[in-house]
Design a protein around this motif. Structure first.
Motif, mmCIF file in Angstrom:
data_model
loop_
_atom_site.group_PDB
_atom_site.id
_atom_site.type_symbol
_atom_site.label_atom_id
_atom_site.label_comp_id
_atom_site.label_asym_id
_atom_site.label_seq_id
_atom_site.Cartn_x
_atom_site.Cartn_y
_atom_site.Cartn_z
ATOM 1 N N ARG A 121 0.837 -1.194 0.000
ATOM 2 C CA ARG A 121 0.000 0.000 0.000
ATOM 3 C C ARG A 121 0.882 1.258 0.000
ATOM 4 N NH1 ARG A 121 -5.166 -1.556 0.473
ATOM 5 N NH2 ARG A 121 -5.600 -3.609 1.402
ATOM 6 N N PRO A 122 0.344 2.386 -0.398
ATOM 7 C CA PRO A 122 1.139 3.615 -0.503
ATOM 8 C C PRO A 122 1.833 4.026 0.789
ATOM 9 C CG PRO A 122 -0.943 3.895 -1.656
ATOM 10 C CD PRO A 122 -1.042 2.597 -0.919
ATOM 11 N N ASP A 123 1.291 3.626 1.964
ATOM 12 C CA ASP A 123 1.927 3.992 3.234
ATOM 13 C C ASP A 123 3.032 3.019 3.641
ATOM 14 O OD1 ASP A 123 0.459 1.778 3.866
ATOM 15 O OD2 ASP A 123 -0.745 2.716 5.454
ATOM 16 N N GLY A 124 3.348 2.028 2.778
ATOM 17 C CA GLY A 124 4.421 1.085 3.063
ATOM 18 C C GLY A 124 3.981 -0.193 3.744
ATOM 19 N N VAL A 125 2.707 -0.283 4.111
ATOM 20 C CA VAL A 125 2.181 -1.506 4.729
ATOM 21 C C VAL A 125 1.995 -2.576 3.661
ATOM 22 C CG1 VAL A 125 0.206 -2.516 5.934
ATOM 23 C CG2 VAL A 125 1.064 -0.258 6.602
ATOM 24 N N VAL A 126 2.370 -3.824 3.985
ATOM 25 C CA VAL A 126 2.220 -4.946 3.066
ATOM 26 C C VAL A 126 1.129 -5.873 3.584
ATOM 27 C CG1 VAL A 126 3.330 -6.954 2.017
ATOM 28 C CG2 VAL A 126 4.624 -4.833 2.321
ATOM 29 N N ASP A 127 0.115 -6.126 2.773
ATOM 30 C CA ASP A 127 -0.944 -7.082 3.098
ATOM 31 C C ASP A 127 -0.805 -8.285 2.176
ATOM 32 O OD1 ASP A 127 -2.085 -5.455 5.031
ATOM 33 O OD2 ASP A 127 -3.429 -4.478 3.595
ATOM 34 N N PHE A 128 -0.857 -9.476 2.766
ATOM 35 C CA PHE A 128 -0.861 -10.697 1.965
ATOM 36 C C PHE A 128 -2.308 -11.121 1.739
ATOM 37 C CE2 PHE A 128 3.474 -10.877 3.656
ATOM 38 C CZ PHE A 128 4.166 -11.128 2.473
ATOM 39 N N LEU A 129 -2.675 -11.301 0.497
ATOM 40 C CA LEU A 129 -4.054 -11.618 0.134
ATOM 41 C C LEU A 129 -4.262 -13.122 0.285
ATOM 42 C CD1 LEU A 129 -4.399 -9.306 -3.009
ATOM 43 C CD2 LEU A 129 -4.558 -8.748 -0.563
ATOM 44 N N ASP A 130 -4.630 -13.527 1.509
ATOM 45 C CA ASP A 130 -4.688 -14.952 1.858
ATOM 46 C C ASP A 130 -6.077 -15.397 2.330
ATOM 47 O OD1 ASP A 130 -4.804 -13.599 4.233
ATOM 48 O OD2 ASP A 130 -3.022 -14.514 5.115
ATOM 49 N N GLN A 131 -7.111 -14.655 1.942
ATOM 50 C CA GLN A 131 -8.452 -14.995 2.410
ATOM 51 C C GLN A 131 -9.228 -15.873 1.425
ATOM 52 O OE1 GLN A 131 -9.386 -14.099 5.613
ATOM 53 N NE2 GLN A 131 -7.179 -13.649 5.527
ATOM 54 N N ALA A 132 -8.598 -16.339 0.380
ATOM 55 C CA ALA A 132 -9.304 -17.201 -0.593
ATOM 56 C C ALA A 132 -8.358 -18.282 -1.098
ATOM 57 C CB ALA A 132 -9.837 -16.360 -1.752
ATOM 58 N N THR A 133 -7.785 -19.023 -0.155
ATOM 59 C CA THR A 133 -6.815 -20.069 -0.498
ATOM 60 C C THR A 133 -7.478 -21.436 -0.432
ATOM 61 O OG1 THR A 133 -4.977 -18.750 0.333
ATOM 62 C CG2 THR A 133 -4.615 -21.106 0.108
ATOM 63 N N ASP A 134 -7.243 -22.237 -1.448
ATOM 64 C CA ASP A 134 -7.863 -23.547 -1.591
ATOM 65 C C ASP A 134 -6.770 -24.554 -1.944
ATOM 66 O OD1 ASP A 134 -10.474 -24.454 -1.203
ATOM 67 O OD2 ASP A 134 -10.794 -24.799 -3.333
ATOM 68 N N PRO A 135 -7.058 -25.861 -1.911
ATOM 69 C CA PRO A 135 -6.041 -26.857 -2.272
ATOM 70 C C PRO A 135 -5.562 -26.711 -3.721
ATOM 71 C CG PRO A 135 -7.835 -27.883 -1.062
ATOM 72 C CD PRO A 135 -8.282 -26.492 -1.379
ATOM 73 N N PRO A 136 -4.397 -27.290 -4.039
ATOM 74 C CA PRO A 136 -3.865 -27.233 -5.409
ATOM 75 C C PRO A 136 -4.795 -27.898 -6.421
ATOM 76 C CG PRO A 136 -2.167 -27.913 -3.866
ATOM 77 C CD PRO A 136 -3.463 -27.926 -3.108
ATOM 78 N N LEU A 137 -4.485 -27.711 -7.678
ATOM 79 C CA LEU A 137 -5.286 -28.280 -8.756
ATOM 80 C C LEU A 137 -5.292 -29.803 -8.667
ATOM 81 C CD1 LEU A 137 -3.929 -26.067 -11.669
ATOM 82 C CD2 LEU A 137 -6.006 -25.699 -10.319
ATOM 83 N N GLY A 138 -6.472 -30.382 -8.785
ATOM 84 C CA GLY A 138 -6.585 -31.836 -8.789
ATOM 85 C C GLY A 138 -6.393 -32.492 -7.441
ATOM 86 N N ALA A 139 -6.309 -31.705 -6.358
ATOM 87 C CA ALA A 139 -6.050 -32.292 -5.038
ATOM 88 C C ALA A 139 -7.290 -32.904 -4.415
ATOM 89 C CB ALA A 139 -5.461 -31.238 -4.103
ATOM 90 N N ARG A 140 -8.475 -32.382 -4.763
ATOM 91 C CA ARG A 140 -9.714 -32.905 -4.189
ATOM 92 C C ARG A 140 -10.208 -34.099 -5.003
ATOM 93 N NH1 ARG A 140 -11.861 -27.389 -3.340
ATOM 94 N NH2 ARG A 140 -11.969 -27.000 -1.095
ATOM 95 N N PRO A 141 -10.730 -35.137 -4.321
ATOM 96 C CA PRO A 141 -11.296 -36.271 -5.075
ATOM 97 C C PRO A 141 -12.538 -35.878 -5.859
ATOM 98 C CG PRO A 141 -11.726 -36.494 -2.713
ATOM 99 C CD PRO A 141 -10.770 -35.367 -2.862
ATOM 100 N N GLU A 142 -13.284 -34.893 -5.326
ATOM 101 C CA GLU A 142 -14.485 -34.407 -5.997
ATOM 102 C C GLU A 142 -14.371 -32.898 -6.209
ATOM 103 O OE1 GLU A 142 -16.804 -36.323 -7.151
ATOM 104 O OE2 GLU A 142 -16.055 -38.188 -6.243
ATOM 105 N N HIS A 143 -14.920 -32.435 -7.317
ATOM 106 C CA HIS A 143 -14.849 -31.016 -7.607
ATOM 107 C C HIS A 143 -15.721 -30.212 -6.636
ATOM 108 C CE1 HIS A 143 -14.628 -27.257 -9.802
ATOM 109 N NE2 HIS A 143 -15.952 -27.191 -9.791
ATOM 110 N N ALA A 144 -15.232 -29.057 -6.212
ATOM 111 C CA ALA A 144 -15.995 -28.133 -5.358
ATOM 112 C C ALA A 144 -15.636 -26.712 -5.775
ATOM 113 C CB ALA A 144 -15.659 -28.357 -3.889
ATOM 114 N N PRO A 145 -16.594 -25.793 -5.730
ATOM 115 C CA PRO A 145 -16.303 -24.407 -6.123
ATOM 116 C C PRO A 145 -15.191 -23.804 -5.270
ATOM 117 C CG PRO A 145 -18.671 -24.779 -5.910
ATOM 118 C CD PRO A 145 -18.007 -25.993 -5.349
ATOM 119 N N ARG A 146 -14.363 -23.010 -5.877
ATOM 120 C CA ARG A 146 -13.257 -22.394 -5.160
ATOM 121 C C ARG A 146 -13.684 -21.067 -4.538
ATOM 122 N NH1 ARG A 146 -8.464 -24.862 -5.631
ATOM 123 N NH2 ARG A 146 -8.289 -26.493 -7.218
ATOM 124 N N PRO A 147 -13.039 -20.670 -3.447
ATOM 125 C CA PRO A 147 -13.403 -19.412 -2.785
ATOM 126 C C PRO A 147 -12.845 -18.210 -3.538
ATOM 127 C CG PRO A 147 -11.551 -20.409 -1.663
ATOM 128 C CD PRO A 147 -11.980 -21.388 -2.722
#
Length: 409
Positions: free
Chosen positions: A309-335
């Protein structure tokens, strides 16, 4: 006696075999007495000097490449963090009191990484076994030409291993060059975005084969929007380059027609199930709405994008993390999650080669990234990209390839 009471310097000097310690720049940090004795050198002639200065190859013999091969092995160990046994190795040694006179010598070296507290390679341990007498005996130049069956077998096996090792190195070098060429051909050409400054980097692993699994993308979308993506394929070489190309193209297409990053990654996940070698690949996608000053993002097992951000603060955008591709046995919508930004903010997407170190928690690498971003706050994307690579990559190089995208918002 407890461990704290052991004099490891005395143990090092008492080792019966020749042992040397190098810095990652290939400068002799220390050697034991056995090493000095077997090489016919004093400590002042070795410690503090670069490998090629202390023990050069014979300049009068073009076929003399022993020290260059040792140098390449040490560099590989420093870059990969893996040990390397060189099997049979010829290196002729110059007589210290007879300049220009070289003695034919044969060695069985092994090079091992020594890791520091931060998980990076701090030193290189080199152990040498002088097998010159065995080779001379095998060729009839020692002990009256006598040679036992065991010695003959050991010699033959050593020569065969050396030949196989050299062929493997040549094959790996060829595969690396082909894979890198394929990678460069498939990565998008960096073109200016509408009213925005951006930078993208791809840096292959140093002197290793862990290349060609990482990729990036920057796309202008309708409605003053931008899609930025990075991904990482498990594996390396030509196979990874082929998988990377398919996933990159699929996500690029999905980003253009999907309602948001989560849906695009849903499409990519379904597609990845039909691609051999795509299992457990990761990807992160962010769609920036420049009119509303919002970033929608989603991650398939990938490291979180960083928003400076312009004030020098760094935010990590980690509120929509899901398993890697093909990791789930069944498909589910991603966040999917969304955040706002102010003009002058900087979005950074990257792959794990930029921050990960062996035997170190991932949070330490993220902290280093945040610190570097804050220190270089205000730099343009091209300058910032170069600064991050300098700050975060060890001098010996990284053991994994790196994809990096920087976008000034």
């Amino acid at each position: 006696m407890t461990v704290s009471e052991i004099d490891y310097e005395a143990v090092f000097q008492a080792l019966p075999g020749a042992v040397a310690l190098f810095t990652t720049d290939l400068v002799y940090a220390d050697v034991n007495e056995a090493f000095l004795s077997i090489m016919g050198r004093t400590r002042d002639q070795v410690v503090g000097r670069h490998l090629s200065d202390a023990f050069p190859d014979d300049p009068g013999n073009p076929a003399s490449t022993g020290m260059r091969k040792l140098r390449d092995s040490l560099r590989w160990v420093a870059a990969t963090g893996e040990r390397d046994a060189m099997t049979l190795h010829r290196y002729d040694v110059e007589y210290p009191d007879r300049p220009g006179v070289w003695e034919e010598r044969y060695w069985s070296p092994i090079n091992v990484p020594v890791f520091g507290p931060d998980g990076r390679v701090a030193l290189l341990l080199h152990r040498d076994e002088d097998i010159t007498e065995l080779i001379r005996t095998r060729s009839g130049r020692g002990r009256g030409g006598r040679v036992t069956a065991l010695e003959a077998k050991l010699y033959t096996q050593a020569r065969e291993l050396q030949e196989v090792n050299e062929r493997l190195r040549q094959a790996h070098a060829c595969e690396r060059e082909i894979a890198l060429s394929l990678q460069q051909a498939m990565l998008p050409a960096h073109e200016p975005l509408r009213h925005h400054r951006a930078a993208a980097r791809y840096q292959p692993a140093a002197e290793g084969l862990n290349v060609c699994g990482d990729w990036y993308d920057l796309i202008d979308l309708p409605g003053d929007r931008i899609a930025a993506a990075v991904g990482d394929v498990v594996g390396h070489g030509l196979a990874a380059a082929g998988v990377m190309g398919q996933l990159h193209s699929a996500l690029s297409a999905a980003s253009r027609v999907s309602r948001g990053p989560a849906q695009a990654l849903d499409v990519l996940g379904v597609f990845a199930r039909s691609v051999d070698g795509a299992e457990s690949s990761t990807a992160a996608l962010a769609i920036i709405d420049c009119t509303n000053h919002t970033i929608a993002y989603s991650s398939a097992g990938h490291l979180p994008p960083a928003l400076l951000r312009p004030d020098g603060v760094v935010d990590f955008l980690d509120q929509a993390t899901d398993p890697p591709l093909g990791a789930r046995p069944e498909h589910a919508p991603r966040p999917q999650a969304e955040t706002t930004f102010s003009e002058g903010a900087t979005l950074v997407l990257y792959t794990d080669g930029l921050i990960e170190c062996r035997r170190e928690d991932i949070d330490a690498g993220l902290a280093r990234l945040a610190d570097s971003l804050t220190r270089h706050q205000g730099a343009d994307p091209e300058t910032l990209a170069d600064a991050l690579l300098i700050d975060l990559i060890p001098p010996a190089g990284t053991t994994d390839d790196i994809a990096l995208v920087i976008l000034r918002l």
